[in-house]
Design a protein around this motif. Sequence first.
Motif, PDB file in Angstrom:
ATOM      1  N   GLY A  67      45.066  23.041  46.839  1.00 42.78           N
ATOM      2  CA  GLY A  67      45.512  24.422  46.723  1.00 42.78           C
ATOM      3  C   GLY A  67      44.386  25.438  46.635  1.00 42.78           C
ATOM      4  N   GLN A  68      43.147  24.954  46.508  1.00 43.50           N
ATOM      5  CA  GLN A  68      41.991  25.849  46.409  1.00 43.50           C
ATOM      6  C   GLN A  68      41.257  25.915  47.755  1.00 43.50           C
ATOM      7  OE1 GLN A  68      41.197  27.737  43.632  1.00 43.50           O
ATOM      8  NE2 GLN A  68      43.213  26.956  43.061  1.00 43.50           N
ATOM      9  N   PRO A  69      40.595  27.054  48.032  1.00 42.42           N
ATOM     10  CA  PRO A  69      39.811  27.141  49.264  1.00 42.42           C
ATOM     11  C   PRO A  69      38.663  26.127  49.234  1.00 42.42           C
ATOM     12  CG  PRO A  69      40.075  29.322  48.256  1.00 42.42           C
ATOM     13  CD  PRO A  69      40.569  28.303  47.265  1.00 42.42           C
ATOM     14  N   VAL A  70      38.398  25.525  50.384  1.00 44.43           N
ATOM     15  CA  VAL A  70      37.268  24.598  50.513  1.00 44.43           C
ATOM     16  C   VAL A  70      36.046  25.446  50.852  1.00 44.43           C
ATOM     17  CG1 VAL A  70      36.320  22.671  51.839  1.00 44.43           C
ATOM     18  CG2 VAL A  70      38.767  22.728  51.292  1.00 44.43           C
ATOM     19  N   ALA A  71      34.944  25.234  50.122  1.00 44.89           N
ATOM     20  CA  ALA A  71      33.719  25.993  50.381  1.00 44.89           C
ATOM     21  C   ALA A  71      33.289  25.791  51.832  1.00 44.89           C
ATOM     22  CB  ALA A  71      32.613  25.535  49.436  1.00 44.89           C
ATOM     23  N   ASP A  72      32.831  26.863  52.447  1.00 47.86           N
ATOM     24  CA  ASP A  72      32.399  26.777  53.837  1.00 47.86           C
ATOM     25  C   ASP A  72      31.164  25.887  53.934  1.00 47.86           C
ATOM     26  OD1 ASP A  72      32.615  27.302  56.525  1.00 47.86           O
ATOM     27  OD2 ASP A  72      31.458  29.165  56.427  1.00 47.86           O
ATOM     28  N   GLY A 113      42.141  27.403  55.255  1.00 55.68           N
ATOM     29  CA  GLY A 113      40.931  26.872  54.628  1.00 55.68           C
ATOM     30  C   GLY A 113      41.122  26.323  53.232  1.00 55.68           C
ATOM     31  N   LYS A 114      42.384  26.124  52.824  1.00 52.25           N
ATOM     32  CA  LYS A 114      42.647  25.555  51.495  1.00 52.25           C
ATOM     33  C   LYS A 114      42.946  24.062  51.611  1.00 52.25           C
ATOM     34  CE  LYS A 114      44.346  29.722  49.287  1.00 52.25           C
ATOM     35  NZ  LYS A 114      45.521  30.494  48.901  1.00 52.25           N
ATOM     36  N   THR A 171      31.068  24.318  61.735  1.00 52.37           N
ATOM     37  CA  THR A 171      31.167  25.248  60.613  1.00 52.37           C
ATOM     38  C   THR A 171      32.643  25.361  60.267  1.00 52.37           C
ATOM     39  OG1 THR A 171      29.203  26.436  61.345  1.00 52.37           O
ATOM     40  CG2 THR A 171      30.662  27.596  59.804  1.00 52.37           C
ATOM     41  N   LEU A 172      32.975  25.032  59.030  1.00 51.58           N
ATOM     42  CA  LEU A 172      34.380  24.986  58.635  1.00 51.58           C
ATOM     43  C   LEU A 172      35.097  26.309  58.895  1.00 51.58           C
ATOM     44  CD1 LEU A 172      36.638  23.269  57.445  1.00 51.58           C
ATOM     45  CD2 LEU A 172      35.962  24.077  55.178  1.00 51.58           C
ATOM     46  N   GLN A 208      44.505  23.466  61.315  1.00 53.79           N
ATOM     47  CA  GLN A 208      44.356  22.534  60.197  1.00 53.79           C
ATOM     48  C   GLN A 208      43.175  21.631  60.525  1.00 53.79           C
ATOM     49  OE1 GLN A 208      49.088  22.353  59.156  1.00 53.79           O
ATOM     50  NE2 GLN A 208      48.234  20.617  60.199  1.00 53.79           N
ATOM     51  N   VAL A 209      42.535  21.114  59.485  1.00 58.58           N
ATOM     52  CA  VAL A 209      41.374  20.262  59.695  1.00 58.58           C
ATOM     53  C   VAL A 209      41.504  18.993  58.856  1.00 58.58           C
ATOM     54  CG1 VAL A 209      38.852  20.095  59.586  1.00 58.58           C
ATOM     55  CG2 VAL A 209      39.927  22.315  60.057  1.00 58.58           C
TER      56      VAL A 209
END
Length: 158
Positions: free
Chosen positions: A6-11, A129-130, A23-24, A31-32
């Motif tokens: 549920g939290q953004p993933v650091a780039d 990006g979460k 680069t994310l 979706q990744v």
Amino acid sequence: MSVEIGQPVADFSAPATGDTTVTLSDLRGQQVVVYFYPKASTPGCTTEGGDFRDRKPAFDAANTVILGVSRDGLRAQENFKAKQAFNFELISDKDETVCSLFDVIKTKQMYGKEHQGIERSTFLIDKNGKLAKEWRGVKVPGHVDEVLAAAEQLNAAS
């Protein structure tokens, strides 16, 4: 610090096969799946990568990019990708930047000796990006189908 559901993933940016840098944040809107494997060209990692390769059209249909990550160098990753005809990029994370971000370096036992290695893990990141879902301590058989089902479900809900 590890990523949380549920939290953004650091780039992050990391060197990858095909002479690319992944680069994310460039993948927003898709979706990744980021899957970590211990070592290129070993039996379990080859099977897992092959399962992702074979299901890629279904992941594409679910608007999901696949990225494989290990601490192998780029040359080893390129050879692994070419030999197995992988249809997605592999990230070389020699400095463990991406591994650290996802907290997948664990103490493992091999031949009675302890060493630091990658715990086979998979992460599904939503199109914003979460972190949507994580699998740690993965067993290869049936795993990719489970990830695909989660990706399809997430895509249908968004």
